[in-house]
Motif scaffolding. Structure first.
Motif, PDB file in Angstrom:
ATOM      1  N   PRO A 120       0.829  -1.210   0.000  1.00  0.00           N
ATOM      2  CA  PRO A 120       0.000   0.000   0.000  1.00  0.00           C
ATOM      3  C   PRO A 120       0.863   1.259   0.000  1.00  0.00           C
ATOM      4  N   GLU A 121       0.480   2.234  -0.784  1.00  0.00           N
ATOM      5  CA  GLU A 121       1.185   3.517  -0.808  1.00  0.00           C
ATOM      6  C   GLU A 121       0.394   4.505   0.039  1.00  0.00           C
ATOM      7  N   SER A 122       1.045   5.506   0.464  1.00  0.00           N
ATOM      8  CA  SER A 122       0.426   6.625   1.193  1.00  0.00           C
ATOM      9  C   SER A 122      -0.626   6.175   2.202  1.00  0.00           C
ATOM     10  N   ILE A 123      -0.139   5.645   3.297  1.00  0.00           N
ATOM     11  CA  ILE A 123      -1.022   5.255   4.398  1.00  0.00           C
ATOM     12  C   ILE A 123      -1.412   6.519   5.159  1.00  0.00           C
ATOM     13  N   ILE A 124      -2.725   6.724   5.356  1.00  0.00           N
ATOM     14  CA  ILE A 124      -3.160   7.987   5.978  1.00  0.00           C
ATOM     15  C   ILE A 124      -3.299   7.859   7.491  1.00  0.00           C
ATOM     16  N   ALA A 125      -3.368   6.624   7.998  1.00  0.00           N
ATOM     17  CA  ALA A 125      -3.445   6.455   9.454  1.00  0.00           C
ATOM     18  C   ALA A 125      -2.813   5.111   9.789  1.00  0.00           C
ATOM     19  N   GLY A 126      -2.182   5.015  10.940  1.00  0.00           N
ATOM     20  CA  GLY A 126      -1.531   3.769  11.333  1.00  0.00           C
ATOM     21  C   GLY A 126      -0.235   3.564  10.563  1.00  0.00           C
ATOM     22  N   HIS A 127       0.102   2.271  10.288  1.00  0.00           N
ATOM     23  CA  HIS A 127       1.380   1.969   9.640  1.00  0.00           C
ATOM     24  C   HIS A 127       1.222   0.761   8.733  1.00  0.00           C
ATOM     25  N   GLY A 128       2.298   0.411   8.018  1.00  0.00           N
ATOM     26  CA  GLY A 128       2.269  -0.745   7.136  1.00  0.00           C
ATOM     27  C   GLY A 128       2.349  -2.044   7.928  1.00  0.00           C
ATOM     28  N   ILE A 129       2.467  -3.149   7.175  1.00  0.00           N
ATOM     29  CA  ILE A 129       2.505  -4.452   7.845  1.00  0.00           C
ATOM     30  C   ILE A 129       3.898  -4.693   8.421  1.00  0.00           C
ATOM     31  N   THR A 130       3.957  -5.007   9.719  1.00  0.00           N
ATOM     32  CA  THR A 130       5.253  -5.156  10.388  1.00  0.00           C
ATOM     33  C   THR A 130       5.498  -6.599  10.795  1.00  0.00           C
ATOM     34  N   GLU A 131       4.450  -7.423  10.869  1.00  0.00           N
ATOM     35  CA  GLU A 131       4.637  -8.817  11.260  1.00  0.00           C
ATOM     36  C   GLU A 131       4.200  -9.713  10.116  1.00  0.00           C
ATOM     37  N   SER A 132       4.646 -10.957  10.151  1.00  0.00           N
ATOM     38  CA  SER A 132       4.389 -11.793   8.988  1.00  0.00           C
ATOM     39  C   SER A 132       2.975 -12.359   8.976  1.00  0.00           C
ATOM     40  N   HIS A 133       2.219 -12.247  10.081  1.00  0.00           N
ATOM     41  CA  HIS A 133       0.865 -12.810  10.065  1.00  0.00           C
ATOM     42  C   HIS A 133      -0.168 -11.898  10.690  1.00  0.00           C
ATOM     43  N   TYR A 134      -1.380 -12.009  10.135  1.00  0.00           N
ATOM     44  CA  TYR A 134      -2.592 -11.471  10.763  1.00  0.00           C
ATOM     45  C   TYR A 134      -2.604  -9.963  10.946  1.00  0.00           C
ATOM     46  N   GLN A 135      -1.853  -9.279  10.111  1.00  0.00           N
ATOM     47  CA  GLN A 135      -2.002  -7.822  10.086  1.00  0.00           C
ATOM     48  C   GLN A 135      -2.615  -7.428   8.746  1.00  0.00           C
ATOM     49  N   MET A 136      -3.293  -6.297   8.746  1.00  0.00           N
ATOM     50  CA  MET A 136      -3.977  -5.863   7.523  1.00  0.00           C
ATOM     51  C   MET A 136      -3.936  -4.345   7.425  1.00  0.00           C
ATOM     52  N   VAL A 137      -3.678  -3.870   6.202  1.00  0.00           N
ATOM     53  CA  VAL A 137      -3.890  -2.446   5.906  1.00  0.00           C
ATOM     54  C   VAL A 137      -5.125  -2.391   5.014  1.00  0.00           C
ATOM     55  N   ALA A 138      -6.117  -1.595   5.393  1.00  0.00           N
ATOM     56  CA  ALA A 138      -7.374  -1.592   4.637  1.00  0.00           C
ATOM     57  C   ALA A 138      -7.693  -0.186   4.152  1.00  0.00           C
TER      58      ALA A 138
END
Ligand SMILES: Nc1ncnc2c1ncn2[C@@H]1O[C@H](COP(=O)(O)OP(=O)(O)OP(=O)(O)O)[C@@H](O)[C@H]1O
Ligand SMILES: [Mg+2]
Lengths: 379, 239
Positions: A120-138
Motif C-alpha cells: 500500500p502507498e500513502s497510508i493515511i493512518a496507522g502503519h504498514g505491515i510489520t509482522e508476517s501474520h494477521y495484520q492488515m492495511v485496509a
C-alpha cells in the motif's frame, strides 16, 4: 435588446419548468459520465499504486486484472536476476467476503512482500505491515477502523487493521486490503485438512500452496519495458506485460461494457433532452407566429428571426445543462460509487448540448422561415 | 394635386395589376391601378369587401409583388425590370411605417421596447433607441405607458403605441389598414388627429384603408376601388 431573452422572460414559468426537467435529465447524463470516470479512475488505482514497469504473469495470460494467473513463487527471484530489473515483488490478488460486526464486507485482498514493490502507498493512518501474520492495511472506504479485527479464511483467523489508505478500490468498487504474502497465499491456496486427506487418498500430488499471481517489476533507468519483457518471455517462458498495456487491458476489456452501457443510456437521455428542447422551442415559436410576421413586415431579416429561435434554444439548453451540473455536483457524494466530474467531460457534454440545441431548433426555424410578412396584415 | 400636399409624389403607382392563381381559379385583385400620393396628405382607400384594398396596400408596402406594373417610392424605382426581390425588406425597413387594425404589438416587449426594436433593426444603438422610442411615445401622448406590457394597455393606448412603432424608422410613407375599426368614434378621432399631426410634422404621405364612415371626412382625397379598379374620377393627381 435581446428578443430571445425577453420572450423567455415573458414565458418564465414554462421556461423554468422545462429547464428544471431538462436539468434533471442532463444531470443524470453528467452523473453517468462521472460514474464512468470514477470507475475508470478506481480501476486504475490498484495497478498504478506501486508504479511498476512490468507485470510478470502466467504464460499466455494478460495480467492479473484481465484473467487468472498462477505462477510459482520463485518466479520473483528468476525475474530479479534479469538485466535491467531494479526491483521485483510477488503479489496475489483475491476477492473475499466476510462479515464484521454482523455486516457483510467484501474486500479485494492484495498479498505482498513487505519491503518489496507492491504494498500500500500513502497510508493515511496507522502503519504498514510489520509482522508476517494477521495484520492488515485496509482502505477507509471499507468502513474499518484502526485496531478492528476482520475474520478471514476458512478458520476465521482474526486480522488486525494496522493501517488505513484512502481511495483505493478495485474496478468493481470493492475496497482494497493488504496482507502479507504468506497470509494471502494461505487464504487463496490453503486446502482444508479433510480435502487434503481426500486428495492424498486419491493418489494425487499435494496442491502447491505457495504460488503467487504476479510479479511486479520496476526497471533500472534506461531500460525499455518492451525489451525487458521480451527477454522475460524468451528466457523464462513467462508472460510479461508492460504497465501501459496492463492498464489498457483493464480499461478496454473490464470497463468497456460499462462504457457501452452508460453510453447507451446517455444517448437515450440526450435524445429525450433534444425532444424536450424542440418541443418547447416549437410551441414558443407557434405562439408568436404573428409576432414573427410583424417583425418581418417591419423589416427584420430571416437571420434576426432564426437568431431569436436558436438563441432561445441555447438559453434553455445551457440553463438546463448548468442546472444539471449543479444537481449532480450537489448529489455526487451520495452515490455509492465515486462520481468523478472532470472538466474535460463537462466541456465535451457542453459541446453536445450546444449541438442538441441547434438540432432542436430546426423544426421551429423551418416553421418561422415560412411565415410571410403579409400575415401580419391579414385580419 | 390637392391643396394640402406639395412637392414630388412620395408614392407613384404605374399600371399596377395583381392576380392570384391561374385559369379557373384566377382572381384579378388589382387591374391597372395608376395613382400618386403627395407629401403631407392623407388618402383614404375605400371600397367594398374583396375590392383589393389590402392587396393594394401590400403592393405599396413592398409586402407582395404585383404581377404587372411598377412604382416609385420616395424617388426609388420598385418592381421594374432591374428590381431585386431582396430589396423589398430594406425598403420596408427604411421607408415605410405600418399600422394595423389590431395593434400587433410584440406581446413580450413593453411599449418602449416595441418601438425601440424597430430602431435596433436599423442598427440604432440600444440606449439611443430607448430614448428616441420614449420621445415618440410622448409625442403620441402614451409616454406614461412606456413600461407597460401590451396586455396591460387599453385598445386606444395600444393603437397609439403601434403608431409610434410605425414612426420608429422615421418613414415618409405610412400605410394603415383599418386602423380605427377596433376603436369607438372618440378614440378613432384621436388616432386620425395623430395621423394628421404626423402628415404635417413629417411631410409624410399616409394611405388609410377603411370601411369606417366616422372618419370619411378626415381624408384629403379618397381612392375608390371596385373589383380591383381605381375609380377614374377619384384617383387624380398623376401628372
Ligand atoms: N393570398 C391570396 N390568394 C388568393 N386570393 C387572394 C389572396 N389575397 C386576396 N385574394 C383575393 O383578392 C381579392 C382582393 O382581396 P383584398 O384582401 O385585397 O380585399 P379587401 O378590399 O382588402 O377586402 P376586405 O375589405 O374584406 O378586407 C379578393 O377577391 C380576395 O379573395
Ligand atoms: Mg382588407
Amino acid at each position: 435588446m435581446n428578443l430571445a431573452f425577453r420572450d423567455i422572460r415573458h414565458n418564465a414559468l414554462r421556461f423554468a419548468l422545462t429547464s428544471v426537467g431538462l436539468g434533471l435529465l442532463l444531470g443524470i447524463v453528467v452523473a453517468m459520465a462521472g460514474i464512468y470516470e470514477g470507475a475508470l479512475d478506481d480501476a486504475l488505482r490498484l495497478p498504478r499504486a506501486s508504479h511498476p514497469d512490468l507485470w510478470v504473469v502466467q504464460p499466455g495470460t494478460k495480467g492479473p486484472f484481465a484473467e487468472p494467473s498462477r505462477i510459482p513463487r520463485d518466479t520473483r527471484d528468476l525475474v530479479r536476476r534479469i538485466p535491467g530489473v531494479a526491483a521485483a515483488g510477488a503479489v496475489t490478488f483475491e476477492s473475499v467476503q466476510t462479515a464484521v460486526q454482523g455486516k457483510p464486507l467484501r474486500l479485494d485482498i492484495e498479498g505482498y512482500e513487505p519491503g518489496r514493490i507492491g504494498g500500500p502507498e500513502s497510508i493515511i493512518a496507522g502503519h504498514g505491515i510489520t509482522e508476517s501474520h494477521y495484520q492488515m492495511v485496509a482502505d477507509r472506504s471499507s468502513g474499518l477502523r484502526l485496531g478492528e479485527r476482520v475474520p478471514l479464511g476458512p478458520y476465521h483467523d482474526p486480522y488486525t487493521v494496522v493501517g488505513l489508505t484512502r481511495g483505493m478500490v478495485n474496478s468493481a468498487g470493492d475496497p482494497v486490503a493488504w496482507v502479507s504474502l504468506l497470509d494471502a497465499q494461505s487464504l487463496q491456496f490453503a486446502v482444508t485438512p479433510p480435502l487434503q486427506r481426500r486428495e492424498q487418498a486419491s493418489g494425487r500430488a499435494p496442491l502447491p500452496t505457495a504460488d503467487i499471481n504476479a510479479v511486479l517489476v520496476r526497471l533500472q533507468p534506461g531500460f525499455a519495458p518492451e525489451a525487458v519483457a521480451q527477454d522475460i518471455v524468451r528466457w523464462k517462458h513467462l508472460s510479461a506485460v508492460p504497465q501501459r498495456e496492463e492498464e489498457s487491458y483493464l480499461t478496454v476489456f473490464v470497463i468497456e461494457k460499462m462504457q457501452r452501457q452508460l453510453g447507451m443510456f446517455m444517448a437515450i437521455l440526450i435524445t429525450v433532452s433534444t425532444v424536450i428542447i424542440a418541443l418547447l422551442i416549437y410551441t414558443l415559436t407557434m405562439d408568436k407566429l404573428r409576432s414573427i410576421a410583424t417583425l418581418k413586415l417591419v423589416g427584420a431579416s430571416d437571420r434576426t428571426i432564426i437568431g431569436l429561435i436558436v438563441q432561445e434554444a441555447l438559453i434553455i439548453g445551457v440553463t438546463g445543462f448548468w442546472l444539471g451540473v449543479a444537481f449532480t455536483s450537489a448529489l455526487a457524494s451520495h452515490f455509492p460509487r465515486r462520481v468523478l466530474i472532470l472538466p474535460r467531460d463537462i466541456g465535451l457534454l457542453f459541446g453536445v448540448v450546444i449541438v442538441v440545441c441547434l438540432l432542436a431548433s430546426v423544426l421551429a426555424v423551418h416553421a418561422a422561415v415560412k411565415v410571410e410578412p403579409a400575415q401580419a396584415l391579414a385580419g | 394635386m390637392p391643396a394640402s400636399a406639395e412637392g414630388p409624389a412620395l408614392i407613384e403607382l404605374r399600371n399596377i395589376s395583381k392576380h392570384y392563381g391561374e385559369g379557373q381559379t384566377r382572381v384579378d385583385a388589382l387591374v391597372g391601378v395608376t395613382a400618386a400620393v403627395y407629401p403631407g396628405e392623407i388618402v383614404g382607400l375605400l371600397g367594398p369587401s374583396g375590392s383589393g384594398k389590402t392587396t393594394l396596400l401590400n403592393v405599396i408596402g413592398c409586402v407582395i409583388e404585383p404581377s404587372e406594373g411598377w412604382m416609385m417610392l420616395d424617388r426609388e424605382r420598385v418592381y421594374d425590370a432591374q428590381w431585386l426581390r431582396a430589396d423589398l425588406r430594406r425598403l420596408r425597413l427604411e421607408k415605410i411605417g405600418f399600422v394595423f387594425q389590431t395593434p400587433n404589438l410584440l406581446p413580450f416587449l413593453n411599449s418602449t421596447e416595441n418601438v425601440a426594436a424597430v430602431m435596433e433593426l436599423m442598427s440604432v444603438r440600444p440606449r439611443e433607441a430607448r430614448a428616441r422610442a420614449l420621445q415618440l411615445l410622448n409625442y403620441l401622448d402614451v409616454g406614461h405607458r412606456g413600461l407597460s406590457m401590451p396586455g396591460q394597455l387599453s385598445g386606444g393606448e395600444a393603437q397609439r403605441v403601434a403608431i409610434a412603432r410605425a414612426l420608429a424608422n422615421a418613414p415618409r410613407i405610412i400605410l394603415a389598414d383599418e386602423p380605427t375599426a377596433a376603436l369607438d368614434s372618440q378614440r378613432a378621432g384621436v388616432v386620425m388627429d395623430l395621423l394628421r399631426r404626423v402628415a404635417i410634422d413629417r411631410r409624410a404621405a399616409i394611405v388609410v384603408v377603411t370601411h369606417d364612415e366616422k372618419i370619411f371626412d378626415r381624408f384629403d382625397r379618397v381612392f375608390h376601388l371596385r373589383d380591383g379598379r381605381l375609380d377614374a374620377t377619384a384617383a387624380g393627381g398623376v401628372k
